[in-house]
Design a protein around this motif. Structure first.
Motif, PDB file in Angstrom:
ATOM      1  N   PRO A  24       0.721  -1.204   0.117  1.00 18.84           N
ATOM      2  CA  PRO A  24       0.016  -0.112   0.048  1.00 18.84           C
ATOM      3  C   PRO A  24       0.724   1.442  -0.124  1.00 18.84           C
ATOM      4  CG  PRO A  24      -0.801  -1.490   1.456  1.00 18.84           C
ATOM      5  CD  PRO A  24       0.449  -1.995   1.000  1.00 18.84           C
ATOM      6  N   MET A  25       2.121   1.147   0.411  1.00 21.80           N
ATOM      7  CA  MET A  25       3.073   2.347   0.239  1.00 21.80           C
ATOM      8  C   MET A  25       3.732   2.553  -0.839  1.00 21.80           C
ATOM      9  SD  MET A  25       2.242   3.632   3.203  1.00 21.80           S
ATOM     10  CE  MET A  25       3.601   4.917   3.318  1.00 21.80           C
ATOM     11  N   LEU A  26       3.413   1.697  -1.813  1.00 20.21           N
ATOM     12  CA  LEU A  26       4.036   1.920  -3.002  1.00 20.21           C
ATOM     13  C   LEU A  26       3.764   3.520  -3.929  1.00 20.21           C
ATOM     14  CD1 LEU A  26       3.925  -1.488  -4.942  1.00 20.21           C
ATOM     15  CD2 LEU A  26       5.826  -0.270  -4.074  1.00 20.21           C
ATOM     16  N   GLN A  27       4.684   3.823  -4.327  1.00 16.45           N
ATOM     17  CA  GLN A  27       4.393   5.346  -4.911  1.00 16.45           C
ATOM     18  C   GLN A  27       3.434   5.255  -6.269  1.00 16.45           C
ATOM     19  OE1 GLN A  27       5.690   7.486  -2.081  1.00 16.45           O
ATOM     20  NE2 GLN A  27       5.904   8.773  -4.053  1.00 16.45           N
ATOM     21  N   LEU A  28       2.435   5.844  -6.192  1.00 16.67           N
ATOM     22  CA  LEU A  28       1.618   6.289  -7.284  1.00 16.67           C
ATOM     23  C   LEU A  28       1.960   7.559  -7.903  1.00 16.67           C
ATOM     24  CD1 LEU A  28      -1.727   4.410  -6.966  1.00 16.67           C
ATOM     25  CD2 LEU A  28       0.353   3.674  -8.465  1.00 16.67           C
ATOM     26  N   LEU A  29       2.747   7.837  -8.850  1.00 20.55           N
ATOM     27  CA  LEU A  29       3.306   9.370  -9.115  1.00 20.55           C
ATOM     28  C   LEU A  29       3.988   9.807  -7.884  1.00 20.55           C
ATOM     29  CD1 LEU A  29       0.325  10.721 -11.141  1.00 20.55           C
ATOM     30  CD2 LEU A  29       2.500   9.438 -11.840  1.00 20.55           C
ATOM     31  N   ASP A  30       3.458  10.886  -7.147  1.00 23.03           N
ATOM     32  CA  ASP A  30       4.324  11.682  -6.047  1.00 23.03           C
ATOM     33  C   ASP A  30       3.887  11.008  -4.726  1.00 23.03           C
ATOM     34  OD1 ASP A  30       1.680  12.566  -5.973  1.00 23.03           O
ATOM     35  OD2 ASP A  30       2.678  14.610  -5.456  1.00 23.03           O
ATOM     36  N   ARG A  31       3.141  10.113  -4.237  1.00 23.54           N
ATOM     37  CA  ARG A  31       2.827   9.533  -3.011  1.00 23.54           C
ATOM     38  C   ARG A  31       2.442   8.369  -2.848  1.00 23.54           C
ATOM     39  NH1 ARG A  31      -0.629  13.672  -4.606  1.00 23.54           N
ATOM     40  NH2 ARG A  31      -2.826  13.439  -4.446  1.00 23.54           N
ATOM     41  N   PRO A  32       2.263   7.679  -1.646  1.00 23.99           N
ATOM     42  CA  PRO A  32       1.724   6.092  -1.571  1.00 23.99           C
ATOM     43  C   PRO A  32       0.418   6.103  -2.134  1.00 23.99           C
ATOM     44  CG  PRO A  32       3.088   6.964   0.349  1.00 23.99           C
ATOM     45  CD  PRO A  32       2.803   8.190  -0.375  1.00 23.99           C
ATOM     46  N   ALA A  33       0.237   4.875  -2.569  1.00 25.97           N
ATOM     47  CA  ALA A  33      -1.215   4.535  -2.921  1.00 25.97           C
ATOM     48  C   ALA A  33      -2.147   4.692  -1.902  1.00 25.97           C
ATOM     49  CB  ALA A  33      -1.136   2.938  -3.567  1.00 25.97           C
ATOM     50  N   MET A  34      -1.758   4.155  -0.929  1.00 22.70           N
ATOM     51  CA  MET A  34      -2.914   4.251   0.147  1.00 22.70           C
ATOM     52  C   MET A  34      -3.049   5.938   0.555  1.00 22.70           C
ATOM     53  SD  MET A  34      -3.461   2.008   3.414  1.00 22.70           S
ATOM     54  CE  MET A  34      -1.912   2.096   4.264  1.00 22.70           C
ATOM     55  N   GLU A  35      -2.575   6.650   0.331  1.00 24.12           N
ATOM     56  CA  GLU A  35      -2.891   7.992   0.527  1.00 24.12           C
ATOM     57  C   GLU A  35      -4.046   8.618  -0.348  1.00 24.12           C
ATOM     58  OE1 GLU A  35      -0.849  12.570   0.868  1.00 24.12           O
ATOM     59  OE2 GLU A  35       0.413  10.636   0.809  1.00 24.12           O
ATOM     60  N   TYR A  36      -4.178   8.177  -1.399  1.00 27.11           N
ATOM     61  CA  TYR A  36      -5.201   8.369  -2.218  1.00 27.11           C
ATOM     62  C   TYR A  36      -6.569   7.967  -1.746  1.00 27.11           C
ATOM     63  CZ  TYR A  36      -1.822   9.738  -5.707  1.00 27.11           C
ATOM     64  OH  TYR A  36      -0.733  10.329  -6.353  1.00 27.11           O
ATOM     65  N   ILE A  37      -6.541   6.645  -0.948  1.00 28.21           N
ATOM     66  CA  ILE A  37      -7.502   5.812  -0.526  1.00 28.21           C
ATOM     67  C   ILE A  37      -8.033   6.883   0.788  1.00 28.21           C
ATOM     68  CG2 ILE A  37      -8.368   3.991   0.638  1.00 28.21           C
ATOM     69  CD1 ILE A  37      -8.335   3.535  -2.003  1.00 28.21           C
ATOM     70  N   VAL A  38      -6.881   7.425   1.411  1.00 25.53           N
ATOM     71  CA  VAL A  38      -7.514   7.959   2.703  1.00 25.53           C
ATOM     72  C   VAL A  38      -7.971   9.319   2.106  1.00 25.53           C
ATOM     73  CG1 VAL A  38      -6.355   9.393   4.707  1.00 25.53           C
ATOM     74  CG2 VAL A  38      -5.508   7.138   4.241  1.00 25.53           C
ATOM     75  N   GLU A  39      -7.522   9.922   1.264  1.00 26.29           N
ATOM     76  CA  GLU A  39      -8.149  11.283   0.657  1.00 26.29           C
ATOM     77  C   GLU A  39      -9.351  11.176   0.259  1.00 26.29           C
ATOM     78  OE1 GLU A  39      -4.140  13.477  -0.797  1.00 26.29           O
ATOM     79  OE2 GLU A  39      -5.201  12.458  -2.169  1.00 26.29           O
ATOM     80  N   LEU A  40      -9.774   9.920  -0.445  1.00 22.29           N
ATOM     81  CA  LEU A  40     -10.975   9.526  -0.796  1.00 22.29           C
ATOM     82  C   LEU A  40     -12.043   9.326   0.358  1.00 22.29           C
ATOM     83  CD1 LEU A  40     -12.861   8.985  -3.430  1.00 22.29           C
ATOM     84  CD2 LEU A  40     -12.383   6.603  -3.093  1.00 22.29           C
ATOM     85  N   LEU A  41     -11.827   8.784   1.162  1.00 15.09           N
ATOM     86  CA  LEU A  41     -12.528   8.462   2.249  1.00 15.09           C
ATOM     87  C   LEU A  41     -12.890   9.681   3.293  1.00 15.09           C
ATOM     88  CD1 LEU A  41     -10.827   5.231   3.745  1.00 15.09           C
ATOM     89  CD2 LEU A  41     -13.324   5.408   3.015  1.00 15.09           C
ATOM     90  N   ALA A  42     -11.913  10.558   3.200  1.00 13.87           N
ATOM     91  CA  ALA A  42     -11.960  11.923   3.931  1.00 13.87           C
ATOM     92  C   ALA A  42     -12.925  12.681   3.208  1.00 13.87           C
ATOM     93  CB  ALA A  42     -10.793  12.581   4.066  1.00 13.87           C
ATOM     94  N   MET A  43     -12.812  12.888   1.646  1.00 14.74           N
ATOM     95  CA  MET A  43     -13.680  13.549   0.780  1.00 14.74           C
ATOM     96  C   MET A  43     -15.204  13.297   1.322  1.00 14.74           C
ATOM     97  SD  MET A  43     -13.974  13.611  -3.304  1.00 14.74           S
ATOM     98  CE  MET A  43     -12.047  13.759  -3.232  1.00 14.74           C
ATOM     99  N   HIS A  44     -15.639  12.114   1.396  1.00 13.35           N
ATOM    100  CA  HIS A  44     -16.973  11.310   1.620  1.00 13.35           C
ATOM    101  C   HIS A  44     -17.305  11.235   3.061  1.00 13.35           C
ATOM    102  CE1 HIS A  44     -17.860  10.841  -2.503  1.00 13.35           C
ATOM    103  NE2 HIS A  44     -16.475  10.429  -2.885  1.00 13.35           N
ATOM    104  N   ASP A  45     -16.649  12.045   4.000  1.00 10.08           N
ATOM    105  CA  ASP A  45     -16.780  11.977   5.254  1.00 10.08           C
ATOM    106  C   ASP A  45     -16.799  10.672   6.192  1.00 10.08           C
ATOM    107  OD1 ASP A  45     -17.520  14.848   5.171  1.00 10.08           O
ATOM    108  OD2 ASP A  45     -19.577  14.286   4.619  1.00 10.08           O
ATOM    109  N   PHE A  46     -15.890   9.866   5.560  1.00 11.03           N
ATOM    110  CA  PHE A  46     -15.454   8.626   6.455  1.00 11.03           C
ATOM    111  C   PHE A  46     -14.163   9.145   7.299  1.00 11.03           C
ATOM    112  CE2 PHE A  46     -18.052   6.962   3.007  1.00 11.03           C
ATOM    113  CZ  PHE A  46     -18.624   5.816   4.030  1.00 11.03           C
ATOM    114  N   ASN A  47     -14.220   9.739   8.409  1.00 13.01           N
ATOM    115  CA  ASN A  47     -13.250  10.323   8.961  1.00 13.01           C
ATOM    116  C   ASN A  47     -12.729   9.623  10.383  1.00 13.01           C
ATOM    117  OD1 ASN A  47     -15.361  10.664  10.886  1.00 13.01           O
ATOM    118  ND2 ASN A  47     -15.712  12.961  10.508  1.00 13.01           N
TER     119      ASN A  47
END
Length: 249
Positions: A24-47
């Motif tokens: 999950p920490m492999l880079q997708l462009l400039d940051r880890p893959a899982m960071e995009y998942i965290v951002e998506l969850l935060a966007m939809h109020d899964f905090n």
């Protein structure tokens, strides 16, 4: 709202990239893959997020810490002994007493989780699987859904398929009611696709499928790992891109 990110896998199909870093920490462009998942969850109020970790867990914990940089609370559940996808979530039963979402930490998606949650509540089932349509279902769980959204059949990783057909497949994103824990045994390996979902269908429990629109990529092989980043560069997925790329789109 609460979410679980499954982040304990070794990523053996992605070696040698995962030899010194968890999948999950492999880079997708400039940051880890899982960071995009965290951002998506935060966007939809899964905090309120719990990450189930095992392989090189300290790398994940050191990076995300308590989640405040993303506006969420992050907790960690260490899997000393791998318990499979469902078994690992079962260990969190005491803290998941309301509707919750489960996602994989090594996929990239821009699915509308708020829409999926609304649909789940409308269905009123014990679980809703987020599905997507693909042409080659090998390696995925294939799902047949009735007009009412109820899943009629679930085939985990079929061995045959028909070229030219499209298939609804399981994306590994699930919305569950806490009653789901009644059907997951404690402290033993148990898998969502191979065991839990076929059992729920056999028991005729209300299991639903939601065909999500948007981008989804299972970053499970080296080829898909590189293709996913090409898709990002070409703007095929709506995520926070590096500034130099974001200005292009």
């Amino acid at each position: 709202m609460k979410a679980v990110i499954m982040a304990g896998g070794k990523g053996s199909r992605l070696r040698p990239l995962t030899k010194r870093i968890p999948k999950p920490m492999l880079q997708l462009l400039d940051r880890p893959a899982m960071e995009y998942i965290v951002e998506l969850l935060a966007m939809h109020d899964f905090n309120d997020i719990t990450m189930t970790v095992c392989y090189m867990a300290d790398v994940i914990r050191d990076y995300f810490s308590n989640g405040k940089d993303w506006g969420v609370r992050i907790h960690y559940q260490d899997e000393i002994v791998p318990l499979g996808t469902a078994g690992g979530v079962k260990a969190l039963q005491h803290q998941l007493q309301e509707t919750f979402v489960v996602m994989s930490g090594d996929a990239l998606t821009d699915f509308n989780l708020s829409q999926a949650m609304e649909t789940h509540r409308r269905y009123g089932g014990i679980a809703t699987l987020l599905l997507t349509s693909i042409n080659c279902p090998l390696g995925y769980g294939v799902v047949d859904v009735g007009e009412d959204g109820r899943i009629q059949n679930f085939i985990e990783k079929p061995k045959t398929w028909v070229e030219g057909n499209s298939y609804l497949v399981n994306t590994g994103i699930y919305i569950f009611e806490p009653e789901i824990f009644q059907y997951i045994p404690a402290q033993q390996p148990f898998d969502f696709g191979r065991e839990l979902f076929p059992m729920l269908l056999q028991l005729k429990l209300p299991l639903y499928g939601f065909e999500a629109t948007g981008y989804w990529s299972d970053v499970g092989t080296l080829q898909q790992y590189y293709q996913t980043q090409i898709d990002m560069i070409h703007g095929r997925v709506h995520v926070n891109l590096p500034i130099e790329l974001a200005s292009v789109f």
